[in-house]
Design an enzyme around this catalytic site. Structure first.
Site, mmCIF file in Angstrom:
data_model
loop_
_atom_site.group_PDB
_atom_site.id
_atom_site.type_symbol
_atom_site.label_atom_id
_atom_site.label_comp_id
_atom_site.label_asym_id
_atom_site.label_seq_id
_atom_site.Cartn_x
_atom_site.Cartn_y
_atom_site.Cartn_z
ATOM 1 N N ASP A 69 0.816 -1.211 0.000
ATOM 2 C CA ASP A 69 0.000 0.000 0.000
ATOM 3 C C ASP A 69 0.852 1.266 0.000
ATOM 4 O O ASP A 69 0.518 2.255 -0.646
ATOM 5 C CB ASP A 69 -0.980 -0.003 1.181
ATOM 6 C CG ASP A 69 -0.273 -0.210 2.514
ATOM 7 O OD1 ASP A 69 0.952 -0.461 2.532
ATOM 8 O OD2 ASP A 69 -0.960 -0.143 3.563
ATOM 9 N N ASP A 91 -2.459 -2.055 11.530
ATOM 10 C CA ASP A 91 -1.376 -2.887 12.060
ATOM 11 C C ASP A 91 -1.708 -3.403 13.449
ATOM 12 O O ASP A 91 -1.372 -4.535 13.807
ATOM 13 C CB ASP A 91 -0.071 -2.086 12.121
ATOM 14 C CG ASP A 91 0.575 -1.925 10.757
ATOM 15 O OD1 ASP A 91 0.166 -2.631 9.811
ATOM 16 O OD2 ASP A 91 1.499 -1.086 10.646
#
Length: 216
Positions: A69, A91
């Site tokens: 990304d 995350d």
């Protein structure tokens, strides 16, 4: 979360995919969320079911692909604070899923005290894995820094996945228990290091009164 060398490897491997997705008009944010969903799904299905080798390899590949990304955002010129925020938030979900998957596996597949100990250590790692980045982020929000510590995210993920892989390949499961214990200690020490670093800065002459009321 990748080291400099690993980032270079990821750029070489995933660069063509990043360019293709940008040409197709895929949003980097969509890739971020998709990667998190895939990671959480793999962690919460493969690991609890006892597929440790497959789980470690799949999760390792997804961790490396986490760079995709960012590459897309740079290629498209759409890097933003929102993207960085989204990536960091996702995350936390991915990390929690990995350690939760390990904990559930321990409760299902290890007997008695060893299973409870391993699951408990996985829970401790999950909690401290959220406190470590929070301490840094909170320090930065108050105009200070906390760029210290033994257990960065990359370290935690590499260690736990390596231990999962070794256990899946037939090594004693105590290898994973010991790895989690070391990670828990390293994470706790990292929190202490960051708190001490911020304390020293907060006591300095240039930070007096900076957000003290909000820090409580």
């Amino acid at each position: 979360m990748l080291s400099t060398n690993a980032r270079g490897f990821a750029r070489a491997v995933f660069g063509p995919a990043a360019r293709l997705l940008v040409r197709l008009g895929v949003s980097p944010d969509a890739v971020t969320v998709t990667g998190t969903v895939l990671t959480a799904t793999a962690a919460l299905t493969l690991l609890p079911a006892g597929h440790l080798t497959a789980g470690a390899l799949v999760l390792g590949a997804l961790v490396v692909a986490d760079n995709l990304d960012g590459q897309m955002a740079r290629l498209a010129g759409t890097e933003s604070r929102w993207g960085a925020f989204l990536d960091s938030t996702m995350d936390r979900f991915a990390d929690a899923a990995i350690f939760a998957g390990v904990g559930v596996w321990a409760l299902r597949h290890l007997d008695g005290a060893l299973g409870n100990l391993t699951a408990g250590l996985a829970l401790v790692c999950l909690v401290l894995g959220s406190v470590v980045p929070y301490a840094k982020a909170r320090a930065e929000s108050l105009g200070m820094t906390a760029n210290v510590g033994l257990a960065e995210r990359a370290d935690r993920i590499v260690v736990v996945l390596a231990a999962v892989l070794l256990a899946g390949l037939g090594l004693p499961t105590q290898v994973l228990t010991v790895a989690l214990a070391l990670l828990a200690l390293a994470s706790a020490y990292t929190v202490f290091q960051r708190m001490r670093t911020v304390y020293v800065q907060a006591r300095g002459p240039h930070t007096a009164g900076t957000g003290a009321e909000d820090a409580r």
